[in-house]
Design an enzyme around this catalytic site. Structure first.
Site, PDB file in Angstrom:
ATOM      1  CG  ASP A  45      -0.386  -0.087   2.517  1.00 52.10           C
ATOM      2  OD1 ASP A  45       0.847  -0.238   2.614  1.00 52.10           O
ATOM      3  OD2 ASP A  45      -1.132   0.003   3.516  1.00 52.10           O
ATOM      4  CB  SER A  46       4.566   1.744  -0.015  1.00 50.54           C
ATOM      5  OG  SER A  46       4.808   0.585  -0.796  1.00 50.54           O
ATOM      6  CG  ASP A  88       0.446  -4.133   1.948  1.00 48.38           C
ATOM      7  OD1 ASP A  88       0.586  -5.100   2.728  1.00 48.38           O
ATOM      8  OD2 ASP A  88       1.261  -3.196   1.874  1.00 48.38           O
ATOM      9  CD  GLU A 120       0.427  -1.615   8.234  1.00 50.51           C
ATOM     10  OE1 GLU A 120       0.105  -0.867   9.181  1.00 50.51           O
ATOM     11  OE2 GLU A 120       0.872  -1.197   7.148  1.00 50.51           O
ATOM     12  CD  GLU A 187       7.761  -0.395   7.841  1.00 51.94           C
ATOM     13  OE1 GLU A 187       6.778  -1.072   7.464  1.00 51.94           O
ATOM     14  OE2 GLU A 187       8.028   0.730   7.384  1.00 51.94           O
TER      15      GLU A 187
HETATM   16  O1  KIV Z   1       3.525  -1.127   1.643  1.00 52.79           O
HETATM   17  C1  KIV Z   1       4.691  -1.517   1.648  1.00 52.79           C
HETATM   18  O2  KIV Z   1       5.490  -1.232   0.749  1.00 52.79           O
HETATM   19  C2  KIV Z   1       5.137  -2.338   2.768  1.00 52.79           C
HETATM   20  C3  KIV Z   1       6.601  -2.573   2.912  1.00 52.79           C
HETATM   21  C4  KIV Z   1       7.247  -1.358   3.437  1.00 52.79           C
HETATM   22  C5  KIV Z   1       6.896  -3.775   3.724  1.00 52.79           C
HETATM   23  O3  KIV Z   1       4.355  -2.740   3.560  1.00 52.79           O
END
Ligand code: KIV
Length: 275
Positions: A45-46, A88, A120, A187
């Protein structure tokens, strides 16, 4: 990376055997470039910050994750690539109740063709993880610094700074493992906390901003490719710096168009290349 696609069971069994590698990918072409070189691709979700210009991950929606997950899977399919892909679960799609979590996890799997979801949370989310796993969706956990908690926590806070913090991380890791997750992202912790968590559980711990002793590492692809100017977080290693290359190419293009050097004969239909 393996010749055939990994499975959740295989990934779990690789703990202590080999270091696992994972990079984020959000688009078909990037997935095709990265897949041959890593064990897993994460449609993180980044994507909200990296591609959509959001301040954090909280505005990312299920529709966005479906769109990017499907793009990655289409890219891999077109190139007949066998990467293991995790998508995600975005903020708001799973944490309120297990029914939402199961429905949205299945939607991500069905509409993208990906192989697992990531969400998460530790002890507090273990019941939800258990139900998603029981519904047949492989889950990767994510504990430690949880970016979706940025508002609740008042910022991105490093975890495991004292004994109580380390014990909390271990409890979270054990709860996620007991709920049936096949692996775990850890993380933003101090290294001693990451070492303790990695030793405490039997599923692979994939670190980001954690420690070299984790069972594997994940990075955001645009970070490790140096695609942006500005602040580079401590845990990010830039394996290349593409931002200045892109700027140079754009400037060269404009210079050549303005001077009339582009398109030269080589780039015009009906004109044979010299020689
Ligand atoms: O969303 C993402 O890119 C992540 C990574 C930082 C592990 O969760």
């Amino acid at each position: 990376m393996s010749e055939t696609r990994l499975t959740p069971e295989k990934i779990t069994s690789l703990k202590g055997q080999t270091k696992l590698t994972c990079l984020t990918a959000y688009t078909a072409p990037m997935a095709q470039l990265l897949a041959p070189h890593v064990d897993m691709l994460l449609v993180g979700d980044s994507v909200g910050m990296v591609l959509h210009g959001f301040d954090n991950t909280l505005d990312v929606t299920m529709d966005m994750m479906v769109m990017h997950g499907a793009a990655v899977m289409r890219g891999l399919g077109a190139a007949q690539m066998q990467s293991f892909v995790i998508v995600d679960m975005p903020y708001g799609s799973y944490e309120d109740n297990a029914q939402d979590a199961v429905r949205n996890a299945k939607r991500l799997m069905d509409e993208t063709g990906a192989h697992a979801v990531k969400l998460e949370g530790g002890v507090d989310l273990s019941a939800v993880i258990g139900q998603v796993v029981a519904a047949g969706v492989p889950v990767m956990g994510h504990i430690g610094l949880q970016p979706q908690s940025v508002i609740k926590e008042g910022g991105y806070k490093i975890k495991g700074k004292d004994q109580a913090g380390i014990e909390k991380l271990i409890a979270d890791a054990k709860a996620v493992e007991a709920a049936g997750a096949f692996a775990l992202v850890l993380e933003g912790t101090l290294p001693e906390a990451a070492r303790a968590v990695t030793q405490a559980i039997d599923i692979p711990v994939i670190g980001i901003g954690a420690a070299v002793e984790c069972d594997g590492q994940v990075l955001v692809c645009d970070d490790m490719l140096g695609m942006h100017h500005g602040h580079v977080p401590k845990f990010v290693k830039q394996y290349t710096k593409l931002a200045p290359e892109i700027e140079r190419a754009a400037q060269n293009f404009s210079d050549e168009v303005r001077s009339g050097a582009f398109p030269s004969e080589d780039y015009v239909y009906g004109v044979k290349k010299a020689g």
